[in-house]
Scaffold this motif. Structure first.
Motif, PDB file in Angstrom:
ATOM      1  N   LEU A   1      -3.123  64.633  88.709  1.00 53.71           N
ATOM      2  CA  LEU A   1      -2.970  65.266  87.277  1.00 53.71           C
ATOM      3  C   LEU A   1      -3.917  66.087  87.144  1.00 53.71           C
ATOM      4  O   LEU A   1      -3.607  67.329  86.379  1.00 53.71           O
ATOM      5  CB  LEU A   1      -2.833  64.071  86.368  1.00 53.71           C
ATOM      6  CG  LEU A   1      -1.752  63.036  86.523  1.00 53.71           C
ATOM      7  CD1 LEU A   1      -1.631  61.894  85.391  1.00 53.71           C
ATOM      8  CD2 LEU A   1      -0.156  64.015  86.159  1.00 53.71           C
ATOM      9  N   GLU A   2      -5.142  65.899  87.207  1.00 52.88           N
ATOM     10  CA  GLU A   2      -6.336  66.706  86.756  1.00 52.88           C
ATOM     11  C   GLU A   2      -6.064  68.165  87.842  1.00 52.88           C
ATOM     12  O   GLU A   2      -6.164  69.225  87.207  1.00 52.88           O
ATOM     13  CB  GLU A   2      -7.775  66.146  87.341  1.00 52.88           C
ATOM     14  CG  GLU A   2      -8.729  66.732  87.148  1.00 52.88           C
ATOM     15  CD  GLU A   2      -9.377  66.914  85.805  1.00 52.88           C
ATOM     16  OE1 GLU A   2     -10.244  68.042  85.653  1.00 52.88           O
ATOM     17  OE2 GLU A   2      -9.352  65.963  85.294  1.00 52.88           O
ATOM     18  N   LYS A   3      -5.804  67.851  89.074  1.00 53.71           N
ATOM     19  CA  LYS A   3      -5.625  69.093  89.964  1.00 53.71           C
ATOM     20  C   LYS A   3      -4.715  70.005  89.567  1.00 53.71           C
ATOM     21  O   LYS A   3      -4.525  71.173  89.581  1.00 53.71           O
ATOM     22  CB  LYS A   3      -5.437  68.579  91.496  1.00 53.71           C
ATOM     23  CG  LYS A   3      -5.413  69.646  92.526  1.00 53.71           C
ATOM     24  CD  LYS A   3      -5.448  69.106  93.772  1.00 53.71           C
ATOM     25  CE  LYS A   3      -4.141  68.283  94.304  1.00 53.71           C
ATOM     26  NZ  LYS A   3      -4.139  67.640  95.788  1.00 53.71           N
ATOM     27  N   ARG A   4      -3.512  69.288  89.029  1.00 54.86           N
ATOM     28  CA  ARG A   4      -2.198  70.416  88.649  1.00 54.86           C
ATOM     29  C   ARG A   4      -2.426  70.838  86.906  1.00 54.86           C
ATOM     30  O   ARG A   4      -1.653  71.457  86.651  1.00 54.86           O
ATOM     31  CB  ARG A   4      -1.065  69.280  88.730  1.00 54.86           C
ATOM     32  CG  ARG A   4      -0.634  69.126  90.240  1.00 54.86           C
ATOM     33  CD  ARG A   4       0.321  68.459  90.314  1.00 54.86           C
ATOM     34  NE  ARG A   4       0.909  68.196  91.594  1.00 54.86           N
ATOM     35  CZ  ARG A   4       0.525  67.549  92.545  1.00 54.86           C
ATOM     36  NH1 ARG A   4      -0.833  67.225  92.390  1.00 54.86           N
ATOM     37  NH2 ARG A   4       1.055  67.414  93.872  1.00 54.86           N
ATOM     38  N   GLY A   5      -3.562  70.425  86.576  1.00 53.97           N
ATOM     39  CA  GLY A   5      -3.752  70.842  84.888  1.00 53.97           C
ATOM     40  C   GLY A   5      -2.957  70.331  84.294  1.00 53.97           C
ATOM     41  O   GLY A   5      -2.607  70.661  83.047  1.00 53.97           O
ATOM     42  N   LEU A   6      -2.519  68.889  84.373  1.00 58.69           N
ATOM     43  CA  LEU A   6      -1.622  68.220  83.653  1.00 58.69           C
ATOM     44  C   LEU A   6      -2.444  67.100  82.672  1.00 58.69           C
ATOM     45  O   LEU A   6      -1.731  66.563  81.923  1.00 58.69           O
ATOM     46  CB  LEU A   6      -0.642  67.564  84.486  1.00 58.69           C
ATOM     47  CG  LEU A   6       0.423  68.402  85.479  1.00 58.69           C
ATOM     48  CD1 LEU A   6       1.177  67.568  86.234  1.00 58.69           C
ATOM     49  CD2 LEU A   6       1.355  69.067  84.258  1.00 58.69           C
ATOM     50  N   LYS A   7      -3.725  66.983  82.824  1.00 57.70           N
ATOM     51  CA  LYS A   7      -4.455  66.037  81.967  1.00 57.70           C
ATOM     52  C   LYS A   7      -4.259  66.484  80.856  1.00 57.70           C
ATOM     53  O   LYS A   7      -4.379  67.674  80.172  1.00 57.70           O
ATOM     54  CB  LYS A   7      -5.850  66.014  82.571  1.00 57.70           C
ATOM     55  CG  LYS A   7      -6.728  65.125  81.951  1.00 57.70           C
ATOM     56  CD  LYS A   7      -8.140  65.275  82.191  1.00 57.70           C
ATOM     57  CE  LYS A   7      -9.080  64.109  81.833  1.00 57.70           C
ATOM     58  NZ  LYS A   7     -10.311  64.153  82.181  1.00 57.70           N
ATOM     59  N   GLY A   8      -4.106  65.490  79.842  1.00 54.97           N
ATOM     60  CA  GLY A   8      -3.637  65.881  78.356  1.00 54.97           C
ATOM     61  C   GLY A   8      -2.348  65.817  77.934  1.00 54.97           C
ATOM     62  O   GLY A   8      -2.028  65.450  76.937  1.00 54.97           O
TER      63      GLY A   8
END
Length: 110
Positions: A40-47
């Motif tokens: 999720l972090e790698k794909r910019g989906l955090k949040g």
């Protein structure tokens, strides 16, 4: 903070060794949870999306157990290498990964 678009719960329940129900922790649950967070972090989906550890989801026979909300889609026998596929196909693409669905989730998806 607004609600998450999707929320992933990974069972990390631990039971004593030899317990007849088994447990997700002994099947690699922490690695699966960590991989979800990483992806999720790698794909910019955090949040927008979140992966959390969960207590017992009462689906020990299918562990590592993962449930995705708001759909209520249940996955079983999830391994760390399955996580990118779940993220790409389901969390981003909106299509559950059929091969990992628990039997009762398959019926729901039909």
């Amino acid at each position: 903070m607004p609600p998450f678009k999707r929320h992933v719960f990974v069972c990390t329940n631990q039971r004593p060794e030899g317990h007849p129900k088994g447990c997700c922790a002994s099947k690699g649950a922490e690695e699966v949870r960590a991989r979800f967070k990483e992806e999720l972090e790698k794909r910019g989906l955090k949040g927008q999306m979140r992966a959390n550890a969960a207590g017992c989801l009462d689906t020990c026979a299918f562990g590592v157990s993962v449930v995705v909300y708001p759909e209520g889609t249940w996955y079983g026998a999830v391994k760390p290498e399955d996580v990118p596929t779940i993220v790409d196909e389901h969390l981003v693409g909106g299509h559950p990964v059929e091969r990992l669905l628990m039997p009762f989730s398959r019926k729901k998806a039909e």
